[in-house]
Design a protein around this motif. Sequence first.
Motif, PDB file in Angstrom:
ATOM      1  N   THR A  82       0.734  -1.382  -0.104  1.00  0.00           N
ATOM      2  CA  THR A  82       0.437  -0.152  -0.083  1.00  0.00           C
ATOM      3  C   THR A  82       0.741   1.502   0.071  1.00  0.00           C
TER       4      THR A  82
ATOM      5  N   THR B 254      -3.692  -3.674  -3.062  1.00  0.00           N
ATOM      6  CA  THR B 254      -3.136  -4.476  -2.740  1.00  0.00           C
ATOM      7  C   THR B 254      -3.317  -5.529  -1.832  1.00  0.00           C
TER       8      THR B 254
ATOM      9  N   TYR C  76      -1.128  -2.790   7.891  1.00  0.00           N
ATOM     10  CA  TYR C  76      -1.888  -2.799   6.995  1.00  0.00           C
ATOM     11  C   TYR C  76      -2.935  -1.675   7.060  1.00  0.00           C
TER      12      TYR C  76
ATOM     13  N   SER D  32      -0.800   1.568   7.069  1.00  0.00           N
ATOM     14  CA  SER D  32      -1.042   2.347   4.812  1.00  0.00           C
ATOM     15  C   SER D  32      -2.142   2.422   4.746  1.00  0.00           C
ATOM     16  N   LEU D  33      -3.111   2.004   4.752  1.00  0.00           N
ATOM     17  CA  LEU D  33      -4.568   2.678   3.890  1.00  0.00           C
ATOM     18  C   LEU D  33      -5.034   3.353   4.456  1.00  0.00           C
TER      19      LEU D  33
ATOM     20  N   LEU E 265      -3.300   6.128   2.410  1.00  0.00           N
ATOM     21  CA  LEU E 265      -3.545   6.166   1.330  1.00  0.00           C
ATOM     22  C   LEU E 265      -4.416   6.798   1.059  1.00  0.00           C
TER      23      LEU E 265
ATOM     24  N   TRP F 227     -11.312  -0.406  -6.730  1.00  0.00           N
ATOM     25  CA  TRP F 227     -10.134  -0.576  -5.558  1.00  0.00           C
ATOM     26  C   TRP F 227     -10.497  -2.905  -6.085  1.00  0.00           C
TER      27      TRP F 227
END
Length: 364
Positions: A194, A218, A232, A235-236, A239, A272
């Motif tokens: 990501t 991802t 995770y 990181s999302l 983004l 997505w």
Amino acid sequence: MLGAVQLGLLAACVVLFVPMGMAGWHLSRNKMLFFSGLLFITLAVGVHLTPYFPSVSDFVTSVSSIAVVDDRDSCISLLHEIAWEVKPTGVFDPLKNYTVNFSKYWEWKGSNSVAYCEFQKLGKPDVMDLLNGSWVMVAGDSQARFFTLLLLSLVLDSEHMESVKGNLFKRHSNYQAVVDKIGMKLDFIWAPYTTNLTDLVIEFKQNRNYPDVLVMGTGLWDMLHITNASDYGDSLRLLRSSIASLLPISPEFGTDGPVTGSVSVRSPHLFWLGMPTLVNSMLNTEEKRVKMTNLRLVAYNRELEKNMLLQQDGGPFQLLDIGSLSWNCGIRCTDDGMHYDGAVYEAAVHILLNALLIKSHQKL
């Protein structure tokens, strides 16, 4: 307060219609015909007077807009209503790959609501017309490569597709194709994490240039090499914050503050690419079988929901649900428990194309 024009019109209506109504009430014959005519005249006059009453005009317009939006949104929500038919081929060869022993066919379910939306598998001429002059970018891992391959198969002939297969699947590499005939450019960006996607979005912002259609996804590499759902999720979140800079300022898109420095009032179409159903027993390495469990997959998908990346959760991305498509196609559609037969990615491509038709208010 009512203005002079509105008061005058209201008075005219009273003077005209009240005497008619009183007279009509005393008529012994054809009362129904009289009042039908009166109703028709009233409606006709009302239609012509509506523009002089801004509040009424605004109300009618708003109701019409809501109806259109509701229809559009309801059709978007039905795009994954797909039925599969998977059955053995005429010649069963156990020495060949498992999936080639079965034919796969899919179509949208035949319910009334789905039929109303008029979803369709687009042929090459229609796809070329829809994507004419567009810049399409697909960024992600191996799932994104398969998606890119199926998308290109709808705009390129078989001769060009042979060279695409060799170049597109070079390990850990980017790929670009230009379809001169329709002025379309397609980029595949190898972005397994990501953070790679966030860097890509920042680059868009710096260059003030971004694609018309952007497909991202991802998770698989993160599950295998990092194995931490919370990281995770972090990181999302980054983004999502970065992607806000590509969108018009809108109070409906929740952010911690106002969106500044938008590249343009025109935003890209964002999709997505969801993670597939994992068949743990079919994964081809021990490390994958240990780390890429269904329990971890659920945790990663929960982070996607919690951090509101998807439109269904209030985020910017329209989901291409490879998870549900692969689940419904079943284990006969995969050889390694992770990558699926082309029919799954073909269905995802047509979902994207129909979503573009809906979002752009087009019909073919």
